[in-house]
Motif scaffolding. Structure first.
Motif, PDB file in Angstrom:
ATOM      1  N   ILE A  61      47.357  17.970  60.003  1.00 32.86           N
ATOM      2  CA  ILE A  61      47.145  17.332  58.701  1.00 32.86           C
ATOM      3  C   ILE A  61      47.929  16.020  58.622  1.00 32.86           C
ATOM      4  N   ILE A  62      49.171  16.019  59.100  1.00 34.87           N
ATOM      5  CA  ILE A  62      49.970  14.797  59.115  1.00 34.87           C
ATOM      6  C   ILE A  62      49.283  13.723  59.946  1.00 34.87           C
ATOM      7  N   THR A  63      48.814  14.100  61.129  1.00 41.33           N
ATOM      8  CA  THR A  63      48.200  13.121  62.035  1.00 41.33           C
ATOM      9  C   THR A  63      46.831  12.677  61.548  1.00 41.33           C
ATOM     10  N   ARG A  64      45.975  13.623  61.246  1.00 45.66           N
ATOM     11  CA  ARG A  64      44.564  13.333  60.980  1.00 45.66           C
ATOM     12  C   ARG A  64      44.287  12.961  59.522  1.00 45.66           C
TER      13      ARG A  64
ATOM     14  N   GLN B  39      47.444   7.588  53.946  1.00 49.80           N
ATOM     15  CA  GLN B  39      47.774   7.843  52.539  1.00 49.80           C
ATOM     16  C   GLN B  39      49.118   8.569  52.505  1.00 49.80           C
ATOM     17  N   LEU B  40      50.151   7.819  52.796  1.00 50.03           N
ATOM     18  CA  LEU B  40      51.484   8.373  53.008  1.00 50.03           C
ATOM     19  C   LEU B  40      52.287   8.492  51.719  1.00 50.03           C
ATOM     20  N   HIS B  41      51.631   8.224  50.609  1.00 49.48           N
ATOM     21  CA  HIS B  41      52.177   8.388  49.262  1.00 49.48           C
ATOM     22  C   HIS B  41      53.519   7.679  49.128  1.00 49.48           C
ATOM     23  N   ASN B  42      54.576   8.425  48.822  1.00 48.54           N
ATOM     24  CA  ASN B  42      55.864   7.783  48.541  1.00 48.54           C
ATOM     25  C   ASN B  42      56.862   7.917  49.682  1.00 48.54           C
ATOM     26  N   LEU B  43      56.400   8.228  50.882  1.00 50.30           N
ATOM     27  CA  LEU B  43      57.300   8.202  52.034  1.00 50.30           C
ATOM     28  C   LEU B  43      57.829   6.779  52.186  1.00 50.30           C
TER      29      LEU B  43
ATOM     30  N   THR C 155      53.732   2.343  62.835  1.00 57.54           N
ATOM     31  CA  THR C 155      54.901   2.444  61.966  1.00 57.54           C
ATOM     32  C   THR C 155      54.507   2.018  60.560  1.00 57.54           C
ATOM     33  N   TYR C 156      55.249   2.532  59.611  1.00 59.36           N
ATOM     34  CA  TYR C 156      54.952   2.272  58.192  1.00 59.36           C
ATOM     35  C   TYR C 156      56.258   2.130  57.436  1.00 59.36           C
TER      36      TYR C 156
END
Length: 603
Positions: free
Chosen positions: A499-502, A522-526, A543-544
């Motif tokens: 789920i994290i990857t895909r 869609q990494l929200h508030n990370l 990277t994000y």
């Protein structure tokens, strides 16, 4: 109807005149590896009595070498769990592993692998590692009693057996330390449970099941590019289907997912007719819905599917264990089975198209369209805006709704009420159901809620609860109270990894063999995250960073011979390699790329 009969008849002929290539898919010994795991800590409990912690559980054996003579019999305990006294739990319950071995003597200087007594091995094991290897059990801890020589004069290792695995092909980090630990838990599970060369359901049965294997497959593909295990397992299922209706309906997606990642059409072509039989199309009634309620043992469909035992009963399962079904009300025609049937028809259409059978692709596509209409006519409650459990059912479960949404059966105008209902129910499903629940939440951009479920720390239905219990692999169920005979090494609990990857990072293949990749984060508030995703063409590295103004910065490295399509899900102005871009869909060619989504500048 005539065409449907022709397809079914051709499938039956195929099974009549073609024999199975039994065991042609057996894993080969040269594809396995041993990892030597050294102790992380050694604690003296009393004179001659030590507790050794290897840090993580593996399936393996104990390896010992001494430099001095040990004259007295050694008592060795191996286990996965500690008790309240910080000793190996000798009565851990369920199928949490414990084993006692007594050694009369240890030859000086000789490195020995200690055999596991047969009584500690599973009574029934459908598959096993190649005969060249010793039998293994899962353990993390070792206790040694009656040691007469200094602990420094004895070398003790955990000799882990696993399928070939490249630890360096994948990685993930983020600003959320809980999320990181859960990802690590799942990755280790994928490696450690590969010791048979098949995707198995854990230590108790050591048997492949289709739904278990699908989650295992998705997670494995996110951390390594060795696709042999998936292909071995998929071929195993052709000869050895299991009894749950929805498990049978996983077969086509197992094969198609392998094609998407590996790019190999061989297995689709060789097994297409058999995959058609697993669609359960023969169970359709006039409106396209299916039911297994009328099936009896020895039915011709059982033989067509490939069951060897004439008394095998095909039964709807919804979720497992039964306590995790959110009080699902079983009816002959129910939502969950028909949601999987709809997806199966859609999947068969894709497979048929891929291998050049356009007429059959259209046939399955038309059947899927008809089923979708009937599904909503029969199962959707217009007044409540949600789905009931089945025809003539009076109950509305989490499963009826998240499976409907996950399989693409919910019309756009009803999505909001269905999602609201799903969120009210929280995680009232199993670790298996969680795969589809999280997937569908992220398909509909509910990343905040999905992350909340993954990183939950206060409830027993959580991956953190597994870590807190002391397991270093994902467990069969959330907690012992949901299933007394659980094991602590069940890879169908690894949903967060894929789920994290895909889905959170949104990195997946959209054409076979990753010729074209999708990146839809869609990494929200990370606050930050890094990821390395393996493909046959090389690793996608990303990277994000989220800055104090809410701007989202990305760096991507795309391997050769791949195109990646970046999708922005926000209505922000984008800077791509320093240039303003108004389109939220950007083609990334091989090489390095920089992207910034500017929060305060809408397109």
């Amino acid at each position: 109807m005539l065409k449907q009969l022709i397809l079914l008849f051709s499938t039956t002929l195929y099974f009549t005149f073609h024999s199975f290539a039994q065991k042609a898919y057996s894993p080969k010994a040269e594809n396995f590896e041993h990892s030597i795991i050294t102790p992380k800590t050694i604690t003296e409990l009393k004179k001659g009595h030590y507790l050794i912690d290897f840090g993580k559980a593996y399936f393996g054996t104990l390896q010992i070498q001494t430099s001095q003579k040990q004259g007295k019999k050694l008592i060795i305990d191996l286990g996965e769990k500690l008790n309240d006294q910080n000793r190996i739990d000798k009565k851990p319950g369920g199928y949490i592993n414990y084993c006692r071995i007594k050694l009369d003597q240890i030859p000086n200087h000789e490195l020995i692998d200690i055999a596991i007594p047969e009584k500690y091995l599973p009574r029934r094991s459908a598959v096993s590692a190649p005969k060249e290897f010793q039998e293994v059990i899962p353990f993390r801890y070792c206790e040694i009693q009656n040691l007469q020589i200094p602990i420094e004069s004895i070398k003790i290792n955990l000799k882990a057996l696993h399928y070939s695995f490249n630890d360096h092909k994948s990685s993930f980090t983020s600003s959320d330390t809980i999320l990181n630990q859960i990802w690590d838990l799942c990755k280790h599970t994928i490696k450690a449970t590969s010791f048979t060369g098949y995707y198995i359901d854990g230590h108790r049965e050591r048997k492949p099941y289709e739904a278990d294997a699908f989650i295992n497959q998705l997670s494995h593909y996110c951390v390594d590019t060795n696709y042999d295990i998936a292909q071995n397992t998929n071929q195993y299922f052709i000869d050895n289907p299991t009894w749950p209706t929805e498990w049978i309906l996983h077969t086509a997606k197992l094969f198609y997912t392998d094609y998407l990642y590996s790019g190999d059409t061989k297995y689709l072509k060789e097994n297409y007719e058999k995959l058609k039989a697993r669609s359960l199309i023969a169970l359709e009634r006039e409106d396209g819905l299916i039911s297994t309620s009328s099936l009896v043992s020895g039915d011709s469909l059982h033989k067509t599917i490939g069951f060897k035992k004439v008394n095998t009963q095909i039964k709807d399962i919804v979720d497992w264990p039964a306590v995790e079904r959110n009080n699902f009300q079983f009816k002959p025609y129910n939502t969950v089975v028909n949601a999987f049937y709809y997806e199966n028809l859609s999947m068969l259409s894709l497979i048929a198209s891929t291998i050049g059978k356009k007429d059959e692709a259209n046939f399955y596509l038309e059947k899927a369209k008809k089923l979708k209409e009937s599904y909503n006519d029969v199962f959707f409650d217009e007044k409540l805006g949600i789905y009931k459990d089945g025809e003539e059912a009076s109950h509305y479960s989490l499963h009826a709704n998240f499976f409907s949404l996950a399989m693409g059966l919910v019309p756009k105008e009803h999505t909001k009420t269905v999602i609201e209902f799903i969120k009210e129910k929280e995680m009232s499903c199993s670790v298996y159901g969680a795969q589809y629940l999280l997937e569908t939440l992220l398909q509909h951009y509910e990343s905040e809620y999905a992350l909340q479920l993954i990183t939950e720390t206060k409830k027993t239905r959580s991956w953190w609860n597994m870590i807190e219990a002391g397991s270093t692999m994902t467990m069969e169920v959330w907690d012992k109270k949901y299933k007394e005979n659980l094991d602590w090494n069940h890879a169908w609990g690894t949903a967060p990894l894929n789920i994290i990857t895909r889905n959170l990072w949104g990195i997946k293949p959209t054409s076979a063999g990753f010729k074209i990749a999708e990146i839809k984060p869609q990494l929200h508030n990370l606050k930050y995250s890094t990821i390395k995703v393996p493909t046959l063409k090389g690793e996608i590295i990303a990277t994000y960073n989220l800055d104090k103004d809410g701007n989202l910065s990305y760096e991507f490295e795309i391997p050769n011979n791949m195109t990646a399509i970046f999708h922005s899900i926000k209505n922000y102005q984008i800077l791509y390699n320093g240039f303003k871009i108004n389109d939220g869909k950007i083609e990334l060619t091989p090489g390095k790329h920089s992207l910034i989504e500017l929060r305060n500048k809408s397109k």
